[in-house]
Design a protein around this motif. Structure first.
Motif, PDB file in Angstrom:
ATOM      1  N   ARG A   1      86.382  19.792  37.057  1.00  0.00           N
ATOM      2  CA  ARG A   1      86.194  21.176  36.617  1.00  0.00           C
ATOM      3  C   ARG A   1      85.679  21.995  37.797  1.00  0.00           C
ATOM      4  O   ARG A   1      84.979  21.482  38.677  1.00  0.00           O
ATOM      5  N   ASP A   2      86.052  23.256  37.826  1.00  0.00           N
ATOM      6  CA  ASP A   2      85.547  24.163  38.858  1.00  0.00           C
ATOM      7  C   ASP A   2      84.169  24.681  38.451  1.00  0.00           C
ATOM      8  O   ASP A   2      83.927  24.988  37.270  1.00  0.00           O
ATOM      9  N   VAL A   3      83.282  24.776  39.429  1.00  0.00           N
ATOM     10  CA  VAL A   3      81.944  25.327  39.219  1.00  0.00           C
ATOM     11  C   VAL A   3      81.782  26.495  40.177  1.00  0.00           C
ATOM     12  O   VAL A   3      81.830  26.311  41.398  1.00  0.00           O
TER      13      VAL A   3
ATOM     14  N   GLY B   1      73.867  32.283  47.269  1.00  0.00           N
ATOM     15  CA  GLY B   1      72.484  31.836  47.213  1.00  0.00           C
ATOM     16  C   GLY B   1      72.117  31.017  45.999  1.00  0.00           C
ATOM     17  O   GLY B   1      70.994  30.501  45.899  1.00  0.00           O
ATOM     18  N   GLU B   2      73.046  30.844  45.049  1.00  0.00           N
ATOM     19  CA  GLU B   2      72.743  30.083  43.830  1.00  0.00           C
ATOM     20  C   GLU B   2      72.699  28.589  44.125  1.00  0.00           C
ATOM     21  O   GLU B   2      73.532  28.055  44.851  1.00  0.00           O
ATOM     22  N   THR B   3      71.738  27.905  43.544  1.00  0.00           N
ATOM     23  CA  THR B   3      71.567  26.469  43.743  1.00  0.00           C
ATOM     24  C   THR B   3      72.500  25.697  42.821  1.00  0.00           C
ATOM     25  O   THR B   3      72.614  26.020  41.625  1.00  0.00           O
ATOM     26  N   TYR B   4      73.127  24.685  43.364  1.00  0.00           N
ATOM     27  CA  TYR B   4      74.041  23.863  42.560  1.00  0.00           C
ATOM     28  C   TYR B   4      73.251  22.880  41.701  1.00  0.00           C
ATOM     29  O   TYR B   4      72.427  22.104  42.205  1.00  0.00           O
ATOM     30  N   VAL B   5      73.524  22.896  40.406  1.00  0.00           N
ATOM     31  CA  VAL B   5      72.935  21.963  39.442  1.00  0.00           C
ATOM     32  C   VAL B   5      74.073  21.205  38.783  1.00  0.00           C
ATOM     33  O   VAL B   5      74.932  21.813  38.135  1.00  0.00           O
ATOM     34  N   PRO B   6      74.148  19.878  38.930  1.00  0.00           N
ATOM     35  CA  PRO B   6      75.257  19.109  38.340  1.00  0.00           C
ATOM     36  C   PRO B   6      75.304  19.241  36.828  1.00  0.00           C
ATOM     37  O   PRO B   6      74.273  19.315  36.155  1.00  0.00           O
TER      38      PRO B   6
END
Length: 256
Positions: free
Chosen positions: A82-84, A89-94
């Motif tokens: 899936r695309d996220v 500046g947003e932090t990646y959260v799995p």
């Protein structure tokens, strides 16, 4: 002149929308096995032999949905993408069941942020909650989980043997397995650890090769090949051999 038969149970829950049946009694119930024994005894009187058919409908391995109802953690699953979308500046959260995420085939770890808007490809285990044929059909299990086939044998093969044990040597030479189904690309819960033990590196770093097969480097192509080799090995180890071993221990042939 017919000398061999087998019984294919097709319970109402097998394909409730596309193959409506009214079979009774309940599949795998004591009354079900009483009627199976009655049929086998009648066959013996007529000089016939009987093959055990190991499923309620098909594909083999799910006990017509009863296995996953008993152990929801064994539900079938596969790797999907899936695309996220991340804002600047947003932090990646799995997300849930995520195994690995990538940006242009470069792995991205949790907590990473980018100065510009970015789209990541997140690869995760898609755990099945609905049947393959229809939302009301039985949920198929993951046949490559180490607990699935032992439980399947307990629920089906062992129950048949309890009902027919004294007839097996004379009347029941075979167990028939019908099109066991693995949802690909398969990814059992312990697959990362098992892959690391087998090949000495992390499949998570190359997870995209399971869905992307074009323009692969030699190293990426090797990872794709190693994945396929281990899946084949698990099919033998966790699906084929437990059933074959059970059949040999009970003086029966494994066929289908």
């Amino acid at each position: 002149g017919i000398r061999v038969f087998y019984i294919i149970p097709e319970p109402p829950e097998f394909r409730p929308e596309t193959m409506i049946t009214t079979m009774s009694p309940k599949y795998l119930s004591p009354e079900f096995f009483r009627l199976v024994r009655l049929a086998v005894e009648y066959g013996r009187e007529k000089g016939m032999t009987v093959w055990i058919y190991d499923e309620g409908g098909w594909p083999s391995g799910n006990a017509c949905g009863q296995l996953v109802r008993r152990r929801p953690d064994l539900a079938g699953k596969n790797i999907v993408c899936r695309d996220v979308e991340l804002k600047a500046g947003e932090t990646y959260v799995p997300g849930e069941y995520t195994v690995a995420a990538f940006r242009n085939r470069t792995r991205v770890t949790a907590g990473t942020a980018f100065p510009e808007e970015t789209v990541l490809q997140e690869y995760y285990r898609n755990v099945r909650k609905f049947g393959v044929m229809s939302p009301k059909a039985p949920v198929l299990p993951d046949l490559l989980e180490p607990d699935t086939i032992p439980l399947f044998i307990e629920m089906t093969h062992e129950k048949y043997y309890e009902a027919l044990g004294d007839l097996v040597d004379a009347v029941v030479p075979c167990v028939f397995i019908d099109e066991p189904h693995t949802i690909m690309p398969a990814f059992p819960w312990d697959f990362q650890d098992r892959f690391r033990e087998e090949y000495g590196y992390d499949i998570e770093d190359y997870l995209y090769v399971l869905l992307e097969k074009d323009n692969l480097s030699p190293r990426e192509a090797q990872a794709r090949q190693d994945y396929a080799s281990l899946i084949g090995k698990l099919h033998v180890e966790r699906l084929m051999m437990p059933i074959l071993t059970w059949c040999r221990e009970h003086n029966m042939i494994y066929t289908g």
